[in-house]
Design a protein around this motif. Structure first.
Motif, PDB file in Angstrom:
ATOM      1  N   THR A   1     -29.325 -43.853   2.873  1.00 57.03           N
ATOM      2  CA  THR A   1     -28.416 -44.335   1.828  1.00 57.03           C
ATOM      3  C   THR A   1     -27.074 -43.628   1.909  1.00 57.03           C
ATOM      4  O   THR A   1     -26.013 -44.269   1.796  1.00 57.03           O
ATOM      5  CB  THR A   1     -29.048 -44.121   0.446  1.00 57.03           C
ATOM      6  N   GLU A   2     -27.114 -42.321   2.123  1.00 53.36           N
ATOM      7  CA  GLU A   2     -25.867 -41.558   2.246  1.00 53.36           C
ATOM      8  C   GLU A   2     -25.079 -41.987   3.476  1.00 53.36           C
ATOM      9  O   GLU A   2     -23.840 -42.113   3.430  1.00 53.36           O
ATOM     10  CB  GLU A   2     -26.171 -40.060   2.316  1.00 53.36           C
ATOM     11  N   ARG A   3     -25.760 -42.206   4.573  1.00 47.63           N
ATOM     12  CA  ARG A   3     -25.075 -42.630   5.796  1.00 47.63           C
ATOM     13  C   ARG A   3     -24.428 -44.010   5.626  1.00 47.63           C
ATOM     14  O   ARG A   3     -23.291 -44.229   6.061  1.00 47.63           O
ATOM     15  CB  ARG A   3     -26.051 -42.639   6.976  1.00 47.63           C
ATOM     16  N   GLU A   4     -25.157 -44.911   5.013  1.00 42.64           N
ATOM     17  CA  GLU A   4     -24.605 -46.249   4.795  1.00 42.64           C
ATOM     18  C   GLU A   4     -23.375 -46.189   3.898  1.00 42.64           C
ATOM     19  O   GLU A   4     -22.357 -46.856   4.153  1.00 42.64           O
ATOM     20  CB  GLU A   4     -25.680 -47.158   4.188  1.00 42.64           C
ATOM     21  N   TRP A   5     -23.457 -45.391   2.821  1.00 39.60           N
ATOM     22  CA  TRP A   5     -22.304 -45.221   1.931  1.00 39.60           C
ATOM     23  C   TRP A   5     -21.124 -44.639   2.701  1.00 39.60           C
ATOM     24  O   TRP A   5     -19.984 -45.122   2.576  1.00 39.60           O
ATOM     25  CB  TRP A   5     -22.676 -44.308   0.770  1.00 39.60           C
ATOM     26  N   ALA A   6     -21.376 -43.608   3.507  1.00 38.65           N
ATOM     27  CA  ALA A   6     -20.299 -42.955   4.247  1.00 38.65           C
ATOM     28  C   ALA A   6     -19.642 -43.917   5.232  1.00 38.65           C
ATOM     29  O   ALA A   6     -18.411 -43.932   5.384  1.00 38.65           O
ATOM     30  CB  ALA A   6     -20.839 -41.730   4.982  1.00 38.65           C
ATOM     31  N   GLN A   7     -20.437 -44.731   5.900  1.00 41.80           N
ATOM     32  CA  GLN A   7     -19.881 -45.705   6.843  1.00 41.80           C
ATOM     33  C   GLN A   7     -18.986 -46.709   6.139  1.00 41.80           C
ATOM     34  O   GLN A   7     -17.911 -47.083   6.641  1.00 41.80           O
ATOM     35  CB  GLN A   7     -21.021 -46.413   7.578  1.00 41.80           C
ATOM     36  N   ARG A   8     -19.391 -47.132   4.948  1.00 38.38           N
ATOM     37  CA  ARG A   8     -18.581 -48.075   4.180  1.00 38.38           C
ATOM     38  C   ARG A   8     -17.292 -47.428   3.714  1.00 38.38           C
ATOM     39  O   ARG A   8     -16.222 -48.074   3.716  1.00 38.38           O
ATOM     40  CB  ARG A   8     -19.388 -48.611   3.001  1.00 38.38           C
TER      41      ARG A   8
ATOM     42  N   ALA B   1     -13.198 -37.301   3.098  1.00 36.87           N
ATOM     43  CA  ALA B   1     -13.595 -36.125   3.881  1.00 36.87           C
ATOM     44  C   ALA B   1     -15.095 -35.888   3.773  1.00 36.87           C
ATOM     45  O   ALA B   1     -15.755 -35.530   4.751  1.00 36.87           O
ATOM     46  CB  ALA B   1     -12.826 -34.900   3.404  1.00 36.87           C
ATOM     47  N   ARG B   2     -15.657 -36.099   2.574  1.00 40.32           N
ATOM     48  CA  ARG B   2     -17.107 -35.924   2.390  1.00 40.32           C
ATOM     49  C   ARG B   2     -17.866 -36.955   3.224  1.00 40.32           C
ATOM     50  O   ARG B   2     -18.889 -36.644   3.846  1.00 40.32           O
ATOM     51  CB  ARG B   2     -17.456 -36.066   0.907  1.00 40.32           C
ATOM     52  N   ALA B   3     -17.362 -38.167   3.262  1.00 43.01           N
ATOM     53  CA  ALA B   3     -18.021 -39.207   4.056  1.00 43.01           C
ATOM     54  C   ALA B   3     -17.989 -38.856   5.538  1.00 43.01           C
ATOM     55  O   ALA B   3     -18.992 -39.037   6.249  1.00 43.01           O
ATOM     56  CB  ALA B   3     -17.327 -40.545   3.815  1.00 43.01           C
TER      57      ALA B   3
ATOM     58  N   GLY C   1     -20.974 -36.502  10.385  1.00 37.83           N
ATOM     59  CA  GLY C   1     -20.812 -35.504  11.455  1.00 37.83           C
ATOM     60  C   GLY C   1     -19.419 -35.396  11.981  1.00 37.83           C
ATOM     61  O   GLY C   1     -19.195 -34.804  13.040  1.00 37.83           O
ATOM     62  N   GLY C   2     -18.455 -35.929  11.244  1.00 37.77           N
ATOM     63  CA  GLY C   2     -17.066 -35.887  11.690  1.00 37.77           C
ATOM     64  C   GLY C   2     -16.290 -34.725  11.130  1.00 37.77           C
ATOM     65  O   GLY C   2     -16.776 -33.957  10.339  1.00 37.77           O
TER      66      GLY C   2
END
Length: 273
Positions: A233-240, A265-267, A272-273
């Motif tokens: 869920t966190e990864r999907e949110w970050a990608q969006r 920046a949090r995303a 991993g960026g």
């Protein structure tokens, strides 16, 4: 360096050493200190030349928890020669003391042509806790963690989660102020088979920004690895968020919420960026 799980292994125990490389921990911590009886300390140190490469052969980082006092220098040199990633410095007291330890290693590292050893500073006293940011700022230190039992003993306190919560958070803030790793759980369970409680503790610590935690039983490794990793869920949110940020020059709305630079920046960090 991602260190979600740090598995303690008594350095004198052939049974635990033999399977340490199979446990999936991000790091194995060979303990030459409290877990090893005095009569076995020299042999445990002497075996590092073979045990360190053995437990690291599947890619885990290998740290050696060294004794304080008279044994410290020889423990550190043995770990260096064995190829350990770094040292967990028990009873770390000051940045100056860490500089002195680094000085004792420098010539050996140069002779071996190996990278400088990283330090995990184990804070176990009240004075060191209050000086934690200066310790975290030391160029060798990559992370901090609390020696809860020793600190509680010095304070005359009972090492309950409630008593230790404030010291752990102080240490966490000191580490993050210097952009270093911090390790620990704000809640703990004496029953290491209670994996649900451990997962909840890892989720809480991750929410505070801790990077990982130590464990003494292999069953905890997978729980910590999952608990300190981004969820789907966190990864999907970050990608969006990242995709939307590419289309906007400044702040924007996503799912009815304002997104600005800190959130972007949090995303990126989640990805991993």
């Amino acid at each position: 360096m991602a260190l979600r799980s740090l598995l303690y292994v008594p350095a004198h125990s052939e049974r635990f050493v033999a399977k340490a490389h199979e446990r999936g921990a991000d790091a194995v911590v060979f303990d030459l200190e409290d877990a090893v009886p005095e009569a076995d300390k020299d042999a445990a140190r002497g075996n590092l030349a073979t045990t360190v490469p053995a437990v690291g052969r599947n890619g885990a980082a290998v740290f050696v928890r060294i004794n304080a006092g008279l044994r410290q220098r020889e423990d550190a040199l043995a770990a260096c020669r064995a190829g350990a990633t770094g040292l967990m410095v028990a009873k770390a007291s000051s940045s100056a003391a860490l500089d002195a330890l680094a000085g004792a290693l420098r010539a050996e590292e140069a002779k071996l042509g190996r990278p400088a050893m990283s330090f995990l500073a184990l804070i176990e006293g009240a004075a060191a806790l209050l000086d934690a940011r200066a310790i975290a700022a030391n160029h060798r230190v990559i992370g901090l963690l609390l020696g809860s039992e020793d600190l509680a003993t010095e304070l005359g306190a009972t090492p309950t989660p409630d008593v230790l919560r404030h010291p752990k958070l102080l240490l966490h803030y000191a580490a993050k102020a210097e952009r270093k790793l911090s390790f620990g759980l704000l809640q703990s369970s004496a029953d290491y088979t209670d994996l649900e409680a451990l997962a909840a503790a890892a989720a809480e610590a991750k929410a505070h920004g801790f990077d990982g935690a130590t464990c003494v039983h292999p069953s905890a490794v997978a729980v910590l690895n999952a608990g300190f990793s981004p969820s789907e869920t966190e990864r999907e949110w970050a990608q969006r968020v990242i995709a939307a940020a590419a289309e906007h020059a400044g702040a924007f709305q996503l799912d009815g919420r304002m997104v600005d630079a800190p959130i972007v920046a949090r995303a990126r960090k989640i990805l991993g960026g």
